[in-house]
Design an enzyme around this catalytic site. Sequence first.
Site, PDB file in Angstrom:
ATOM      1  N   TRP A 186       0.564  -1.256  -0.154  1.00 17.12           N
ATOM      2  CA  TRP A 186      -0.235  -0.165  -0.314  1.00 17.12           C
ATOM      3  C   TRP A 186       0.854   1.452  -0.638  1.00 17.12           C
ATOM      4  CZ3 TRP A 186      -0.640   3.501   3.728  1.00 17.12           C
ATOM      5  CH2 TRP A 186      -1.061   4.873   3.609  1.00 17.12           C
ATOM      6  N   ASP A 353     -15.303  13.105  -2.076  1.00 14.29           N
ATOM      7  CA  ASP A 353     -14.888  12.163  -2.450  1.00 14.29           C
ATOM      8  C   ASP A 353     -15.602  11.080  -0.721  1.00 14.29           C
ATOM      9  OD1 ASP A 353     -12.368   9.920  -1.169  1.00 14.29           O
ATOM     10  OD2 ASP A 353     -12.047  10.765  -2.805  1.00 14.29           O
ATOM     11  N   ASP A 354     -14.682  10.293  -0.027  1.00 15.54           N
ATOM     12  CA  ASP A 354     -16.154  10.012   1.335  1.00 15.54           C
ATOM     13  C   ASP A 354     -16.393  10.929   2.197  1.00 15.54           C
ATOM     14  OD1 ASP A 354     -16.664   7.378   2.740  1.00 15.54           O
ATOM     15  OD2 ASP A 354     -14.543   7.119   3.198  1.00 15.54           O
ATOM     16  N   ARG A 430     -10.064  -1.685   7.900  1.00 18.28           N
ATOM     17  CA  ARG A 430     -11.240   0.114   8.094  1.00 18.28           C
ATOM     18  C   ARG A 430     -12.541  -0.912   8.978  1.00 18.28           C
ATOM     19  NH1 ARG A 430     -11.997   4.087   3.539  1.00 18.28           N
ATOM     20  NH2 ARG A 430     -10.956   5.573   4.869  1.00 18.28           N
ATOM     21  N   LYS A 463     -15.643   7.676  -8.945  1.00 17.19           N
ATOM     22  CA  LYS A 463     -14.336   6.696  -8.653  1.00 17.19           C
ATOM     23  C   LYS A 463     -14.953   5.811  -7.505  1.00 17.19           C
ATOM     24  CE  LYS A 463     -10.551   7.747  -5.036  1.00 17.19           C
ATOM     25  NZ  LYS A 463      -9.493   8.932  -4.206  1.00 17.19           N
ATOM     26  N   TRP A 464     -14.734   4.492  -7.656  1.00 16.66           N
ATOM     27  CA  TRP A 464     -14.715   2.905  -6.877  1.00 16.66           C
ATOM     28  C   TRP A 464     -14.480   2.579  -6.685  1.00 16.66           C
ATOM     29  CZ3 TRP A 464     -19.227  -0.093  -9.173  1.00 16.66           C
ATOM     30  CH2 TRP A 464     -19.461  -0.689  -8.827  1.00 16.66           C
ATOM     31  N   ASP A 465     -14.361   2.730  -5.486  1.00 19.62           N
ATOM     32  CA  ASP A 465     -13.251   2.252  -4.108  1.00 19.62           C
ATOM     33  C   ASP A 465     -13.424   1.135  -3.904  1.00 19.62           C
ATOM     34  OD1 ASP A 465     -10.683   2.599  -3.034  1.00 19.62           O
ATOM     35  OD2 ASP A 465     -11.675   4.032  -2.423  1.00 19.62           O
ATOM     36  N   MET A 466     -12.984   0.240  -3.248  1.00 20.60           N
ATOM     37  CA  MET A 466     -12.629  -1.215  -2.229  1.00 20.60           C
ATOM     38  C   MET A 466     -10.952  -1.514  -1.152  1.00 20.60           C
ATOM     39  SD  MET A 466     -10.828  -4.736  -2.466  1.00 20.60           S
ATOM     40  CE  MET A 466     -12.601  -6.015  -2.241  1.00 20.60           C
ATOM     41  N   ASN A 467     -11.049  -0.775  -0.384  1.00 18.65           N
ATOM     42  CA  ASN A 467     -10.457  -0.247   1.007  1.00 18.65           C
ATOM     43  C   ASN A 467     -10.026  -1.605   1.533  1.00 18.65           C
ATOM     44  OD1 ASN A 467      -9.956   2.255   0.656  1.00 18.65           O
ATOM     45  ND2 ASN A 467     -11.804   3.150   0.812  1.00 18.65           N
ATOM     46  N   ASP A 535      -2.405   5.884  -2.674  1.00 15.77           N
ATOM     47  CA  ASP A 535      -2.644   6.817  -2.049  1.00 15.77           C
ATOM     48  C   ASP A 535      -1.036   6.705  -1.522  1.00 15.77           C
ATOM     49  OD1 ASP A 535      -5.360   6.249  -1.924  1.00 15.77           O
ATOM     50  OD2 ASP A 535      -5.307   5.172  -0.471  1.00 15.77           O
TER      51      ASP A 535
HETATM   52  C1  GLA Z   1      -9.441   5.071  -0.370  1.00 16.62           C
HETATM   53  C2  GLA Z   1      -9.147   6.034  -1.383  1.00 16.62           C
HETATM   54  C3  GLA Z   1      -8.895   7.157  -1.253  1.00 16.62           C
HETATM   55  C4  GLA Z   1      -9.873   7.878  -0.206  1.00 16.62           C
HETATM   56  C5  GLA Z   1     -10.274   6.965   0.581  1.00 16.62           C
HETATM   57  C6  GLA Z   1     -11.672   7.090   1.147  1.00 16.62           C
HETATM   58  O1  GLA Z   1      -7.833   5.131   0.976  1.00 16.62           O
HETATM   59  O2  GLA Z   1      -8.246   5.297  -2.213  1.00 16.62           O
HETATM   60  O3  GLA Z   1      -8.422   7.964  -2.599  1.00 16.62           O
HETATM   61  O4  GLA Z   1     -10.883   7.866  -1.455  1.00 16.62           O
HETATM   62  O5  GLA Z   1     -10.260   5.358   0.055  1.00 16.62           O
HETATM   63  O6  GLA Z   1     -12.119   6.717   2.336  1.00 16.62           O
END
Ligand code: GLA
Length: 716
Positions: A186, A353-354, A430, A463-467, A535
């Site tokens: 990461w 964003d989030d 997370r 922006k389609w995220d997967m954390n 990131d």
């Molecule tokens: C991930 C993404 C970031 C941001 C955060 C939001 O870490 O990579 O760019 O969008 O989530 O929680």
Amino acid sequence: MSIIFKNNTFYLSSDNTSYVIGIEDDKLSTYYWGKRIPEENIEYYTKNLYATWAFNKDLTPQEFPEYATGDYKNPVIEIELPDGSSVTDFRYKTHNIMKGKPDLPQLPHTYCNEDADADSLDIYLQDAVYDITAVIHYSVFKCGAITKSVTLCNGLETGIRINRIASASFDMFNDNYQIVSLHGAWSRERHFYKHQLQKGIYSFGSNRGTSSHNVNPFFALASQNADENHGDVYAFNMVYSGNFEAAVELNPWNVIRAQIGMNPFEFSWKLEKGESFNTPETVMVFSADGFNGMSGIYHSLYRNNLCRGKYKLSPRPILINNWEATYFDFDENKLMKIAEKAKSIGVELFVLDDGWFGKRNDDKSSLGDWQVNTEKLPSGLDGIASKLNSLGLKFGLWIEPEMISPDSKLYEEHPDWCLHVPQRERSQQRFQLVLDLSRREICDYITDAVSKILESANISYIKWDMNRYMTEVYSVSLPKDRQKEVSHRYVLGLYGIMERLTSRFPDILFEGCSGGGGRFDPGMLYYMPQIWTSDDTDAYERMHIQYGTSMVYPISTMGCHVSAVPNHQTGRTTPLKTRGEVSMSGNFGYELDLSKCSEDELKEMRRQIEFYKENRTLIQFGRYYRIMSPFESNYAIWQFVSEDKKESLVFAFKKLNETNKTAIRFRLLGLDGKYKYKMVQNGMVLSGEVLMNVGVVFPDNMGDYESCVMKFVAEN
Ligand code: GLA
């Protein structure tokens, strides 16, 4: 480009490459892959080159290697048969040569825009005892890339179980090769690694459920002298976003077997009567012109024959993202202040964003509750979208639809919707769990929930995220003998959702993300033409990450943003000019609180945006060359050249300032030697020959992390 079958031999050729497969006693042998050779001298392969080794399967290069009949290297396939054995004997039955390239059902794949882009070959193999067929699919593209995948069909009355299946396997004699891979973690994704191939097996892969930050589904075998512009490179890249395994074996007789495919760890697939299983496809590239040659082929193929949709070849908007500007602490007023400044410097798209939904004021809750938080956004998504639109900005939004927070309404209603093993603890990462996308009803729910969001406002970008990675990979909806199918079924479920959404909303630009670049692979690019690269937004770190990523992935696929200093990931302070120029070498954006920037900073950003707009097509879609590697030197230097070679841009970055050293000189690449180029920055006119042979000098400025841009335009 052609596929010819003569003397029991298949010749797959492009202008620069040949791949030659022979049929001997109904078995397939790999005769050759490399620089183009003529379709002749076939006796040389069968009677001379391989004849002396024919007694030993450990030596003969096999195109579809199997287990338990005398070859002790990794097999391409291992199936549990009705008699309990795993011994197979797949023999040539027939083949089919086609213009164009057929689709690969349910899976992302390269495709033809017109039949003339590629020729294809299906070779049908049948087991000597059981009615089981393996079809090997090949396509050879004009650019020289060769794709390969396998379909296994069960014609038996009973089920069989696939325990191992690779999508590509390639045998060749070792010529002192080195292995190249893109490893990371990461915030440090896709660094370039090269090491000497040793006896034994070198393997890596992902068992995390996604292709992951740590490894990329890519490797290459490179000759000892290979560098950016010289040497032989054999590269493999799997079009898949889940678990995979790459393995390169060097046996005692100097034979290499290179494979990439489904990770056999915790994988098995039950194939009932009449069913078939398709492996993901692997894109194989041979370059006799080093890594730049390899990247040129991948870039052109992925841009033209993998990415899809409206934005595939259209300029990507310059964006401002509020994540590093505000994190979760925002309201409409704060966002609009940033937006106004963004508009004033020339930004085109505002990305929220989030933190805009549920009660999400930190990362501990609300994933799954995709209702707007009206305390932060009193006029809703529609309201803020309209305000941004009236300001002249497009509106984009972050979502993470594959996830569920235990602290959410969705979890209260459906506590069994996440991947979990009943009675066991559900491991959180997370503070979140992963929805079980192997279940159709959950995929339908996600498709519906996302569609509602997309219909609720004028949204131009997602922006389609997967954390997080997967744990307790188990589905309560599947019987116990199908649990090892879950991770692949998850990926198929995800692809199904993305196919439905991207075709239902063709005007939206989708950007993939997975805690930065944790799922940066060709599988995702089939649905989303760009991905958030990392990131880590620190300019110094990004030189490395973007350099490594560019080995395989086109510049138009990389999201790159300027952020504040000291950098939030590294604490490092780099000049705004350098941050801008690193980020300009991709899909450009900003991710900092513009309302807190000084007039001087805004002026510099305005200049950067103006410059990027003038050169956007060249950067996003021009031919890209790496000139000097930050992994091997104090510099990162790369260059863009327009298709007609009339324009070129060089971006050069210095890491640390070194005292009393010779100025660094570097040679340009890919220009037309006969053209005279004017260097825009100083008006000097030099021939392409001079620029490519004598080169130019990095200006000797003081200071660490300095950068410079040079533009060259051909004079008529
Ligand atoms: C991930 C993404 C970031 C941001 C955060 C939001 O870490 O990579 O760019 O969008 O989530 O929680």
